[in-house]
Design a protein around this motif. Structure first.
Motif, PDB file in Angstrom:
ATOM      1  N   GLY A  75       0.790  -1.224   0.000  1.00  0.00           N
ATOM      2  CA  GLY A  75       0.000   0.000   0.000  1.00  0.00           C
ATOM      3  C   GLY A  75       0.820   1.270   0.000  1.00  0.00           C
ATOM      4  N   PHE A 168      -7.465  -0.048 -11.653  1.00  0.00           N
ATOM      5  CA  PHE A 168      -8.054  -0.694 -10.480  1.00  0.00           C
ATOM      6  C   PHE A 168      -8.409  -2.147 -10.788  1.00  0.00           C
ATOM      7  CE2 PHE A 168     -10.570  -1.422  -6.831  1.00  0.00           C
ATOM      8  CZ  PHE A 168     -10.240  -0.444  -5.925  1.00  0.00           C
ATOM      9  N   VAL A 172      -6.663  -5.379  -8.734  1.00  0.00           N
ATOM     10  CA  VAL A 172      -7.389  -6.072  -7.651  1.00  0.00           C
ATOM     11  C   VAL A 172      -6.976  -7.531  -7.475  1.00  0.00           C
ATOM     12  CG1 VAL A 172      -9.643  -6.779  -6.841  1.00  0.00           C
ATOM     13  CG2 VAL A 172      -9.344  -4.539  -7.721  1.00  0.00           C
ATOM     14  N   ALA A 175      -4.308  -7.750  -5.115  1.00  0.00           N
ATOM     15  CA  ALA A 175      -4.696  -7.478  -3.727  1.00  0.00           C
ATOM     16  C   ALA A 175      -5.452  -8.646  -3.132  1.00  0.00           C
ATOM     17  CB  ALA A 175      -5.560  -6.225  -3.665  1.00  0.00           C
ATOM     18  N   ALA A 176      -6.048  -9.483  -3.995  1.00  0.00           N
ATOM     19  CA  ALA A 176      -6.830 -10.606  -3.488  1.00  0.00           C
ATOM     20  C   ALA A 176      -5.959 -11.804  -3.160  1.00  0.00           C
ATOM     21  CB  ALA A 176      -7.884 -11.014  -4.515  1.00  0.00           C
TER      22      ALA A 176
ATOM     23  N   ARG B  13      12.557 -13.124  17.138  1.00  0.00           N
ATOM     24  CA  ARG B  13      11.700 -13.962  16.295  1.00  0.00           C
ATOM     25  C   ARG B  13      10.742 -14.780  17.138  1.00  0.00           C
ATOM     26  NH1 ARG B  13      14.063 -16.814  11.221  1.00  0.00           N
ATOM     27  NH2 ARG B  13      11.870 -17.262  11.178  1.00  0.00           N
ATOM     28  N   ARG B  22      -0.375 -14.011  11.097  1.00  0.00           N
ATOM     29  CA  ARG B  22       0.043 -13.838   9.705  1.00  0.00           C
ATOM     30  C   ARG B  22      -0.007 -15.140   8.940  1.00  0.00           C
ATOM     31  NH1 ARG B  22       5.272 -10.199   9.658  1.00  0.00           N
ATOM     32  NH2 ARG B  22       4.854 -10.331   7.466  1.00  0.00           N
ATOM     33  N   ARG B  26      -5.581 -16.073   3.960  1.00  0.00           N
ATOM     34  CA  ARG B  26      -6.557 -15.044   3.637  1.00  0.00           C
ATOM     35  C   ARG B  26      -7.329 -15.570   2.441  1.00  0.00           C
ATOM     36  NH1 ARG B  26      -3.649  -9.478   3.058  1.00  0.00           N
ATOM     37  NH2 ARG B  26      -3.305 -10.210   0.979  1.00  0.00           N
ATOM     38  N   LEU B  28      -9.538 -16.318  -0.752  1.00  0.00           N
ATOM     39  CA  LEU B  28      -9.895 -15.503  -1.900  1.00  0.00           C
ATOM     40  C   LEU B  28     -11.384 -15.628  -2.189  1.00  0.00           C
ATOM     41  CD1 LEU B  28      -9.133 -13.731  -4.162  1.00  0.00           C
ATOM     42  CD2 LEU B  28      -8.527 -15.694  -5.518  1.00  0.00           C
ATOM     43  N   TRP B  84     -13.537 -11.376  -2.333  1.00  0.00           N
ATOM     44  CA  TRP B  84     -13.336 -10.380  -3.379  1.00  0.00           C
ATOM     45  C   TRP B  84     -13.639  -8.960  -2.887  1.00  0.00           C
ATOM     46  CZ3 TRP B  84     -10.627 -10.178  -7.509  1.00  0.00           C
ATOM     47  CH2 TRP B  84     -10.922  -9.292  -8.537  1.00  0.00           C
ATOM     48  N   ALA B  87     -10.709  -7.723  -0.997  1.00  0.00           N
ATOM     49  CA  ALA B  87      -9.576  -7.312  -1.831  1.00  0.00           C
ATOM     50  C   ALA B  87      -9.837  -5.938  -2.438  1.00  0.00           C
ATOM     51  CB  ALA B  87      -9.353  -8.354  -2.930  1.00  0.00           C
ATOM     52  N   VAL B  88     -11.066  -5.726  -2.894  1.00  0.00           N
ATOM     53  CA  VAL B  88     -11.408  -4.420  -3.461  1.00  0.00           C
ATOM     54  C   VAL B  88     -11.240  -3.335  -2.404  1.00  0.00           C
ATOM     55  CG1 VAL B  88     -13.297  -3.058  -4.406  1.00  0.00           C
ATOM     56  CG2 VAL B  88     -12.941  -5.376  -5.196  1.00  0.00           C
ATOM     57  N   ARG B  90      -9.278  -3.396   0.217  1.00  0.00           N
ATOM     58  CA  ARG B  90      -7.848  -3.182   0.501  1.00  0.00           C
ATOM     59  C   ARG B  90      -7.223  -2.263  -0.544  1.00  0.00           C
ATOM     60  NH1 ARG B  90      -7.869  -8.262   2.400  1.00  0.00           N
ATOM     61  NH2 ARG B  90      -7.430  -9.276   0.433  1.00  0.00           N
ATOM     62  N   LEU B  91      -7.496  -2.556  -1.812  1.00  0.00           N
ATOM     63  CA  LEU B  91      -6.909  -1.717  -2.864  1.00  0.00           C
ATOM     64  C   LEU B  91      -7.506  -0.311  -2.814  1.00  0.00           C
ATOM     65  CD1 LEU B  91      -4.982  -1.574  -5.172  1.00  0.00           C
ATOM     66  CD2 LEU B  91      -6.780  -2.286  -6.694  1.00  0.00           C
ATOM     67  N   LEU B  92      -8.782  -0.236  -2.470  1.00  0.00           N
ATOM     68  CA  LEU B  92      -9.430   1.077  -2.374  1.00  0.00           C
ATOM     69  C   LEU B  92      -8.746   1.924  -1.303  1.00  0.00           C
ATOM     70  CD1 LEU B  92     -11.805   2.676  -3.499  1.00  0.00           C
ATOM     71  CD2 LEU B  92     -13.178   1.850  -1.616  1.00  0.00           C
ATOM     72  N   MET B  94      -5.680   1.793  -0.530  1.00  0.00           N
ATOM     73  CA  MET B  94      -4.391   2.260  -1.047  1.00  0.00           C
ATOM     74  C   MET B  94      -4.571   3.428  -2.010  1.00  0.00           C
ATOM     75  SD  MET B  94      -2.595  -1.353  -1.987  1.00  0.00           S
ATOM     76  CE  MET B  94      -2.771  -2.790  -0.957  1.00  0.00           C
ATOM     77  N   PRO B 124      -7.370 -20.492  -7.986  1.00  0.00           N
ATOM     78  CA  PRO B 124      -8.148 -20.657  -6.770  1.00  0.00           C
ATOM     79  C   PRO B 124      -9.417 -21.444  -7.032  1.00  0.00           C
ATOM     80  CG  PRO B 124      -7.905 -18.367  -7.373  1.00  0.00           C
ATOM     81  CD  PRO B 124      -7.536 -19.185  -8.539  1.00  0.00           C
ATOM     82  N   LEU B 126      -8.075 -21.396  -3.223  1.00  0.00           N
ATOM     83  CA  LEU B 126      -6.811 -21.838  -2.659  1.00  0.00           C
ATOM     84  C   LEU B 126      -7.003 -23.215  -2.052  1.00  0.00           C
ATOM     85  CD1 LEU B 126      -5.868 -18.505  -1.009  1.00  0.00           C
ATOM     86  CD2 LEU B 126      -4.830 -19.520  -2.996  1.00  0.00           C
TER      87      LEU B 126
END
Lengths: 361, 365
Positions: A75, A168, A172, A175-176, B13, B22, B26, B28, B84, B87-88, B90-92, B94, B124, B126
């Motif tokens: 990011g 975008f 995506v 990002a997924a 560590r 972590r 995650r 998909l 999905w 993910a959208v 998360r990118l949004l 950024m 996927p 996954l």
């Protein structure tokens, strides 16, 4: 192709050929799309503002795209690159070119959106996903906005919208997917940024120095079009070994250059290139013929674990493109146009030497 | 210097990290399809206001609204919605600070276009985590799903050994469910697990299970109170068994377990005296006394049970343990010589009785 779709966990997708070739292809196609959108908005003759936007986006976007290709989508670098490019373009358009807020804000947004587009296209190439759906949707929406809003604001806004949607949609999937885990790289990720910056400068150096020195900008810029078929070839040929690829490219480009020389006077006849800069155009045409071969070699250098050699080669091309013409002109004014031919030639030779030296060792 | 740096690195560590696990995958595609959508809708509304302000020419207001929207992003991202829309989102997060309403339009386009077909078809979903699948199956089988206690223990034990933090916690929760009495054994194992998080979780679940075991005993006690005759004997036996289970679960603290054992011992003794020839009661009495440390009395009870011959080889094992603790090795050797055929069958390779190893040792002498 399935190997590209299933990158190993923790490894980021990397398509060096598409990345390097795209650094030249993307801005050229974006300039064409931008011109079309401006024309749709009823504006002609704002080419320079468009070049500024695209150039700034490339300068900030190439490092971000290279970082994303090597370490996965992150990011902070992406946000910083987008914000930086957008702010710089806004300030340039608003404070230097004296455009109003209604024009300068869409211009800044367009630069930021183009950064996202470069990153998205790089990642999509790495995953082997075609970005055509997003590009089509973006161009449609951008065209509608440019047509509906009209004027310079409409043209820049249309470009921004098109790039934002396409970028975008292309980004995506990255990002997924659970990529982007820290990967061991020397010096914590500054190397990809340096390589990307060198790449962006290599793309921009020739036209930029010509513009700043008052040279024949259109002659140098237009000659780059002859490299497009070879660059497309590099972008699509992902699995070929670099040296045979470069050899084939030289053959392909020889034909393209001959074709360009044959129709060489057409741009002059169309009024795009001044008649007195036609010799410079021909020399730039010959030089641009070496560009795809250089891109193929650079991609091979970039695919290595440490991108230092790629940074060196791209930096050399940038330095030669910017400095060789003025240097030769200082020695003899008649030689200044030869810089456009010699810079890609010497840089290709240097990249070849770097690659061959490593392969011998 | 180098050694201390190395040690510091290792300590860093080993330290537990803040934030979400972590290693937790995650996802998909599966699950959580609707989780990111309210946040997206809210951001879209804010950006629509920004566009309105821009169209009206109120640039300062548009900038202020945009900055307010950006301030809300970190709290929205802290939920880490999957799938999905996640993910959208998360990118949004950024792109929204730099692109504003355009990023929102891009997000809408991405939602409309959806996951690329190639990604959907080839890569996927996954790969499914087998441990998650196993936990799902155990949860779906339900309490009376015909899952033997041994299999349940083995399955959940595998999860404790190989799973990540979320799976381990879920396995312990499954084991601690009231409807799975066999799960108490897993909790006992988890109390000595090398993973501190597992130990802490098991400690947290222990009081509930402990309470349940004691409540079961109390119910039996209440049921035994009003009975008489044969019904009273059956109720007493049930109470003694419940106390046995509570004391043997390993989850009770030592004084309470000893109190259970003492009460059970009294009950078993009463049962043995009432019927005169109750091998189960005598063996159980011997075992309780052995655990309480009263070796002579335990020896008497176990010898009585063994002499009757109906208590099985478990009673033999307890008696041998009692003799060993009392250091009466001559009696122990006599016991082995007397029951050699039975013990040879018990000590055969492949049998997993608790005393098989010890029998092999004593038979070889």
């Amino acid at each position: 192709m399935s190997a590209a779709l299933n990158p190993p966990q923790g490894e980021s997708p990397m398509a060096p050929g598409a990345l390097v070739a795209g650094a030249w292809l993307g801005p050229a196609l974006a300039a064409l799309a931008g011109l079309a959108l401006l024309r749709l908005a009823g504006i002609s003759g704002e080419f320079l503002g468009l070049l500024i936007i695209i150039g700034l986006s490339l300068l900030a976007g190439a490092p971000a795209a290279l970082l994303a290709a090597r370490r996965g989508l992150q990011g902070l670098p992406l946000g910083l690159a987008m914000g930086g490019a957008g702010l710089a373009a806004f300030l340039q358009l608003h404070l230097v070119d004296r455009l109003g807020l209604a024009e300068a804000v869409p211009g800044g947004l367009a630069a930021a959106a183009l950064v996202l587009l470069w990153t998205g296209l790089t990642l999509a190439a790495g995953f082997g996903l075609p970005p055509l759906a997003g590009l089509a949707a973006g161009l449609l929406a951008g065209g509608l906005l440019a047509w509906g809003l009209g004027g310079l604001a409409g043209g820049f806004g249309g470009l921004a919208l098109a790039a934002a949607i396409a970028g975008f949609v292309a980004t995506v999937p990255a990002a997924a997917l659970p990529l982007g885990l820290p990967r061991r790289l020397p010096r914590g990720g500054t190397d990809p940024v340096l390589a990307g910056l060198a790449l962006a400068l290599a793309v921009l150096a020739g036209p930029l120095s010509t513009y700043l020195l008052g040279g024949p900008l259109m002659a140098v810029t237009l000659a780059l079009l002859v490299a497009l078929p070879g660059l497309v070839f590099v972008a699509l040929a992902r699995d070929l070994a670099p040296l045979p690829l470069a050899t084939r490219l030289l053959g392909l480009q020889a034909m393209a250059v001959v074709l360009g020389l044959v129709i060489g006077s057409a741009p002059a006849a169309a009024g795009l290139v001044a008649a007195d800069s036609l010799p410079a155009y021909r020399l730039a045409l010959l030089g641009a013929g070496f560009l795809p071969a250089f891109a193929a070699l650079l991609a091979a250098l970039l695919a290595r674990e440490a991108p230092g050699a790629a940074t060196l080669a791209a930096g050399l091309l940038a330095a030669l493109s910017a400095g060789l013409g003025p240097l030769l002109g200082w020695v003899d004014p008649r030689l200044s146009d030869h810089g456009a031919l010699l810079a890609p030639l010497l840089a290709t030779g240097f990249a070849f030497w770097l690659l061959a030296r490593e392969q011998d060792a | 210097m180098a050694v201390s740096a190395e040690r510091r690195h290792q300590e860093r560590r080993a330290r537990p990290r803040p934030g979400p696990d972590r290693r937790a995958p995650r996802g998909l595609l599966p699950g959580g399809e609707g989780q990111g959508l309210p946040a997206l809708a809210g951001l879209g509304l804010a950006q629509a206001l920004v566009v309105l302000a821009m169209l009206a020419g109120w640039w300062a207001l548009a900038l202020g609204l945009h900055l307010l929207g950006c301030l809300a992003l970190p709290s929205l991202l802290r939920q880490r919605p999957p799938g999905w829309p996640g993910a959208v989102l998360r990118l949004l997060a950024m792109t929204l600070p730099a692109l504003g309403p355009l990023a929102m339009l891009g997000a809408l386009a991405a939602l409309a276009i959806g996951l690329p077909r190639r990604l959907r078809d080839v890569a996927p979903p996954l790969p499914e985590d087998p441990l998650d699948a196993r936990l799902d199956a155990i949860a779906a089988a339900g309490p009376g799903g015909g899952l033997p206690d041994g299999l349940l223990l083995e399955s959940l034990g595998d999860v404790l050994r190989w799973g990540h933090a979320r799976q381990k916690a879920r396995a312990l929760d499954l084991a601690a469910e009231p409807s799975r009495p066999g799960g108490a054994a897993l909790l006992r194992l988890a109390l000595s697990d090398p993973d501190p998080a597992v130990r802490a979780r098991a400690e947290a679940l222990r009081p509930g299970v402990e309470l349940r075991l004691l409540e079961a005993a109390a119910e039996c006690r209440a049921a035994a109170r009003g009975q008489s005759g044969a019904a009273a004997i059956a109720a007493q036996r049930a109470l003694a068994r419940a106390l046995d289970r509570a004391a043997g679960s390993g989850l009770l603290d030592a004084p309470r377990a000893d109190a259970c054992r003492a009460e059970a011992a009294g009950l078993w003794q009463a049962l043995a005296e009432a019927s005169g020839a109750d091998a189960e009661a005598e063996a159980a009495l011997g075992r309780e006394l052995l655990a309480l440390g009263d070796l002579p009395a335990a020896r008497l009870a176990l010898e009585a049970a063994v002499t009757r011959g109906a208590a099985g080889t478990a009673a033999l094992g307890w008696l041998a343990e009692c003799l060993f603790r009392a250091r009466d090795f001559a009696a122990l050797e006599a016991l082995v010589a007397r029951w050699r055929p039975v013990l040879e069958a018990e000590a055969q390779e492949g049998t997993a009785g608790p005393h098989a190893g010890a029998w092999r040792l004593w038979l070889a002498r």
